[in-house]
Design an enzyme around this catalytic site. Structure first.
Site, short mmCIF file in Angstrom:
data_model
loop_
_atom_site.label_atom_id
_atom_site.label_comp_id
_atom_site.label_asym_id
_atom_site.label_seq_id
_atom_site.Cartn_x
_atom_site.Cartn_y
_atom_site.Cartn_z
N GLU A 1 6.50 -14.52 -12.43
CA GLU A 1 5.59 -13.43 -12.00
C GLU A 1 5.25 -12.37 -12.93
O GLU A 1 4.16 -11.95 -12.87
CB GLU A 1 6.54 -12.60 -10.63
CG GLU A 1 7.71 -11.88 -11.47
CD GLU A 1 8.51 -11.20 -10.15
OE1 GLU A 1 8.10 -10.62 -9.46
OE2 GLU A 1 9.65 -11.59 -10.12
N LYS B 1 11.48 -14.98 -12.11
CA LYS B 1 11.13 -13.93 -13.00
C LYS B 1 10.03 -14.29 -14.04
O LYS B 1 8.86 -13.33 -14.36
CB LYS B 1 12.37 -13.29 -13.75
CG LYS B 1 12.55 -11.81 -13.99
CD LYS B 1 13.23 -11.32 -12.65
CE LYS B 1 12.45 -11.33 -11.24
NZ LYS B 1 13.18 -10.74 -10.37
N TRP C 1 -3.00 -2.58 -1.79
CA TRP C 1 -2.84 -4.14 -2.12
C TRP C 1 -3.67 -5.06 -0.98
O TRP C 1 -3.26 -4.70 0.08
CB TRP C 1 -1.51 -4.44 -1.81
CG TRP C 1 -1.11 -5.94 -2.23
CD1 TRP C 1 -0.90 -6.01 -3.54
CD2 TRP C 1 -0.68 -6.82 -1.46
NE1 TRP C 1 -0.43 -7.40 -3.48
CE2 TRP C 1 -0.52 -7.95 -2.30
CE3 TRP C 1 -1.02 -7.15 -0.07
CZ2 TRP C 1 -0.38 -9.13 -1.95
CZ3 TRP C 1 -0.85 -8.28 0.32
CH2 TRP C 1 -0.52 -9.47 -0.47
N LYS D 1 5.48 -3.99 -4.96
CA LYS D 1 7.05 -3.94 -4.87
C LYS D 1 7.54 -4.05 -3.55
O LYS D 1 8.47 -4.64 -3.22
CB LYS D 1 7.32 -2.59 -5.49
CG LYS D 1 8.74 -2.22 -5.55
CD LYS D 1 9.29 -3.12 -6.91
CE LYS D 1 10.78 -2.97 -6.82
NZ LYS D 1 11.38 -4.02 -7.78
N CYS E 1 0.79 -1.27 0.00
CA CYS E 1 0.23 0.03 -0.01
C CYS E 1 0.95 1.12 0.09
O CYS E 1 1.93 1.41 0.61
CB CYS E 1 -0.95 0.08 1.18
SG CYS E 1 -2.02 -1.35 1.39
N GLU F 1 16.30 -17.84 -9.77
CA GLU F 1 15.81 -16.43 -9.79
C GLU F 1 15.07 -16.37 -11.27
O GLU F 1 13.89 -15.69 -11.55
CB GLU F 1 16.87 -15.86 -9.81
CG GLU F 1 16.82 -13.88 -10.35
CD GLU F 1 15.63 -13.37 -9.37
OE1 GLU F 1 15.25 -13.96 -8.69
OE2 GLU F 1 15.39 -12.26 -9.84
N ARG G 1 3.65 0.17 -5.01
CA ARG G 1 3.41 -0.58 -3.69
C ARG G 1 1.97 -1.31 -3.55
O ARG G 1 1.91 -2.12 -2.72
CB ARG G 1 3.38 0.54 -2.62
CG ARG G 1 4.79 1.25 -2.51
CD ARG G 1 4.67 2.41 -1.55
NE ARG G 1 4.43 1.86 -0.04
CZ ARG G 1 5.65 1.38 0.56
NH1 ARG G 1 6.89 1.86 0.47
NH2 ARG G 1 5.49 0.92 1.85
N HIS H 1 14.46 -37.78 -10.28
CA HIS H 1 13.82 -38.54 -8.89
C HIS H 1 12.29 -38.08 -8.83
O HIS H 1 11.89 -37.85 -7.62
CB HIS H 1 14.65 -38.02 -7.85
CG HIS H 1 15.96 -38.43 -7.87
ND1 HIS H 1 16.36 -39.59 -7.65
CD2 HIS H 1 17.20 -37.74 -8.27
CE1 HIS H 1 17.61 -39.98 -7.89
NE2 HIS H 1 18.17 -38.50 -8.35
N ASN I 1 -1.64 1.60 6.05
CA ASN I 1 -0.82 0.69 5.41
C ASN I 1 -0.33 -0.70 6.54
O ASN I 1 0.13 0.12 7.68
CB ASN I 1 0.53 1.27 4.73
CG ASN I 1 1.35 0.15 4.57
OD1 ASN I 1 0.87 -1.01 4.26
ND2 ASN I 1 2.52 0.59 4.12
N GLY I 2 -0.75 -1.84 6.38
CA GLY I 2 -0.31 -2.79 7.39
C GLY I 2 -1.25 -3.78 7.67
O GLY I 2 -2.44 -3.44 7.03
C1 F6R Z 1 10.66 -10.46 -7.46
C2 F6R Z 1 10.81 -9.32 -6.39
C3 F6R Z 1 10.68 -9.93 -4.88
C4 F6R Z 1 11.59 -9.33 -3.91
C5 F6R Z 1 11.19 -9.76 -2.43
C6 F6R Z 1 12.01 -9.06 -1.19
O1 F6R Z 1 11.05 -9.93 -8.58
O2 F6R Z 1 11.23 -8.48 -6.39
O3 F6R Z 1 10.84 -11.52 -5.05
O4 F6R Z 1 12.70 -9.83 -4.01
O5 F6R Z 1 9.76 -9.20 -2.25
O6 F6R Z 1 11.85 -7.61 -1.74
P1 F6R Z 1 13.21 -6.84 -1.04
O7 F6R Z 1 14.31 -7.13 -1.72
O8 F6R Z 1 12.65 -5.29 -1.25
O9 F6R Z 1 13.25 -7.21 0.36
#
Ligand code: F6R
Length: 606
Positions: free
Chosen positions: A486, A483, A76, A601, A2, A479, A27, A502, A100-101
């Site tokens: 998502e 990517k 969010w 984010k 949020c 990773e 956010r 396995h 927010n929270g």
């Molecule tokens: C994926 C992504 C998330 C963040 C995770 C941690 O692309 O961005 O998996 O890496 O939410 O976020 P931070 O790095 O801000 O602690």
């Protein structure tokens, strides 16, 4: 999650709020709303809707407010679905509020204070508005103090009281709020992105304090009314680095920025060819006095930790664990004063990582953080911080933050090896020289991005996909797979190639494309056998392979050649290639690449 904004001042308040919400949208972006008070008429109105800030902009396009104050929110959803009614701000009686929270005890509060009749939404937030209104008898501080004493959970609250003029009030626990006073008035936000347009000076609102924004001053006090002087900090990000710079999506722009970002991260930390953290205030004792290392992070940041784990094992032969921050505290971790804890976070606000850092420090561990956002909560809670200098990362899918985290880890590993006598000065310098090649190597792979776009078309129609590799390749693919899933919504799983038989090989058919990464020369022969195994079960295989060994596969498979680096560094070109793959699949499918569904984010809920 949020995004929150609060403003009082001489500017067009509606425009200030909406522009800020657009910047904060990463956010959370399932609904948006503002409450605006016109100082001329004293009239206070709420506009809110499910959807994006652009929808909210249309909703209040015709409204005119001379000046005054206002609060805004991008949501969010946690409690209550995505709907107009559940969008913030929430208004009960004389109280209008955004939050927010998560309020964990909202059900008890409804029962204890008999609030049900006053609620119209399904949110925990509206319960706080109702409680605050119940306690409010014309004294904002008294009401806020009584309310927060009853709340269990995390909260950043921003409030307008109908009879308090153009004043915005705020208080918080865990969830962040930054604030500033500038020529245009006083403002607060969940993060700096929203304030940068006006000023580069800001302060972090301390937990359990009350902040008052007035057009010409700011007042901060603790819950007992004792005045506190805000501790101003300066942000040194270039403001224009938050724009798209002609790219259709931030994700593409941020992928393309990586050579520069890596350069910014390592420059200033290399002296006489050796890694040097003296400007960061990180002493060698941190690296020489520890017996074990524990890396704590979530998602992409945790994947950077997995690469570091492989390097530490092979170079330093030290005991090292990588812990998912969300599991850390509940797993009885072995942490003591001989443990070096390294927390990794782009935002510096991920609540699980933040709480894990606090826990580890209570157990006596020293904590070094690798963070992108300056002055963020995790940075403040840590003993030492190494900033990644990636600049603002706006796309939800992390790209340049990840590779700059890797760059910092290479520096740490080299400094540790040098200070512990594992590497001689010459060996350290040679390792660092290879790291310094990274920006140029990345430029080469970026120049070949059209080839990756062609490959992306092969997996466009897939429902499920596997990524396979061994050693560091497996770490990178974890990773790469995150990517892809998502941003493209393709179900993708990264598997250590040797584990495939396995169980999961049962899922391989001609409809399941496989992406293999082959960058580790010593593991190549075994990896090639695993690729053959999936191929003979019908899978369409795309291989990302180090250029110097590519002739082994050319003609037989669809191959993307990765520019040569020493094996330990091949994660750099390989990650860029995998980011591009995910990006092109998402863009070609017509998705909103920067704002994938259900994500945000900054993850500030547990
Ligand atoms: C994926 C992504 C998330 C963040 C995770 C941690 O692309 O961005 O998996 O890496 O939410 O976020 P931070 O790095 O801000 O602690």
């Amino acid at each position: 999650m949020c995004g929150i904004i609060g403003y009082t001042g001489s500017e067009d308040v509606k425009a200030v709020l909406l522009d800020a919400l657009e910047l904060l949208e990463y956010r959370g972006y399932d609904s948006a709303g503002v409450a605006v008070r016109d100082s001329g008429t004293g009239e206070q109105r709420v506009f809110k809707c499910a959807g994006r800030v652009s929808d909210l902009r249309m909703l209040c396009a015709a409204e005119k407010f001379a000046s005054g104050c206002g609060i805004g929110h991008t949501r969010w959803a946690t409690h209550g679905g995505v709907s107009d009614r559940n969008a913030h701000p929430h208004q009960v009686g004389r109280v209008t509020l955004v939050h927010n929270g998560i309020i964990e005890n909202y059900k008890e509060l409804i029962a204890d204070y008999d609030l049900q009749e006053e609620l119209q939404s399904e949110t925990d937030t509206e319960v706080v508005a109702a409680l605050l209104n119940r306690f409010y008898e014309g004294e904002p501080h008294e009401a806020i103090k009584k309310t927060v004493a009853k709340l269990r959970g995390t909260f950043a609250l921003v409030v307008m009281f109908a009879d308090q003029g153009d004043v915005v009030y705020s208080t918080r626990n865990v969830s962040p709020i930054v604030a500033t006073l500038c020529d245009e008035g006083a403002m607060l936000a969940s993060d700096l992105t929203a304030l940068c347009r006006f000023t580069n000076r800001y302060f972090v609102v301390p937990e359990y304090h009350i902040l008052e924004l007035h057009a010409d001053h700011i007042a901060l006090c603790d819950l007992d009314g004792k005045m506190v002087e805000p501790e101003y900090l300066t942000v040194d990000w270039e403001l224009n680095s938050a724009g798209k710079n002609g790219y259709p999506f931030y994700m593409e722009k941020e992928i393309m920025e990586q050579p520069d970002a890596i350069e910014r991260t390592i420059e200033g930390r290399i002296r006489s060819g050796l890694p040097d953290f003296s400007a960061d205030g990180v002493p060698d004792a941190l690296f020489t006095d520890c017996e074990r290392i524990c890396i704590i992070a979530c998602g992409t940041a945790m994947h950077a930790g997995l690469v570091a784990q492989a390097l530490v094992k092979s170079i330093l032969h030290m005991h090292i664990e990588v812990e998912m921050a969300s599991e850390f505290m509940y797993s009885d971790p072995v942490i003591d004063e001989k443990t070096l804890v390294i927390a990794v976070s782009q935002s510096g606000e991920t609540i699980d990582t933040l709480e894990a850092v606090k826990y580890a420090r209570r157990r006596g561990a020293k904590c070094l953080s690798i963070i992108n956002v300056r002055g963020s909560s995790i940075a403040r809670e840590s003993d030492y911080v190494l900033y990644t200098n990636a600049g603002p990362e706006i796309a939800v899918a992390s790209t340049k933050a990840y590779t700059t985290q890797l760059a910092v880890f290479y520096l740490i590993v080299a400094r540790m090896a040098y200070s512990r006598g594992v590497f001689s000065a010459e060996e350290t310098q040679s390792f660092i020289r290879e790291l310094q090649r990274t920006p140029d190597v990345m430029k080469k792979i970026l120049a070949k991005r059209r080839d990756i776009h062609v490959v992306a078309k092969r997996v466009l129609g897939a429902k499920d996909l596997f990524m396979i590799g061994r050693g560091l390749d497996y770490s990178i693919l974890l990773e790469g797979s995150l990517k892809l899933k998502e941003v493209s919504y393709i179900h993708s799983e990264a598997y250590a190639s040797g584990e495939l038989k396995h169980g999961p090989i049962a899922l391989i058919t001609q409809d399941t494309p496989v992406v293999a990464s082959v960058t580790q020369e010593k593991l190549m022969s075994k990896e090639l056998s695993n690729i053959k195994e999936v191929r003979s079960r019908g899978a369409d295989v795309v291989v990302f392979i180090k250029e110097s060994i590519a002739q082994r596969l050319e003609g037989e498979y669809e191959v993307v050649k990765l520019p040569n680096m020493q094996d330990e560094f091949m994660v750099m070109p390989a990650s860029v290639a995998l980011q591009l793959l995910a990006y092109y699949v998402s863009a070609d499918k017509g998705f909103d690449v920067d704002k994938p569904r259900n994500l945000a984010k900054v993850v500030t809920v547990e």
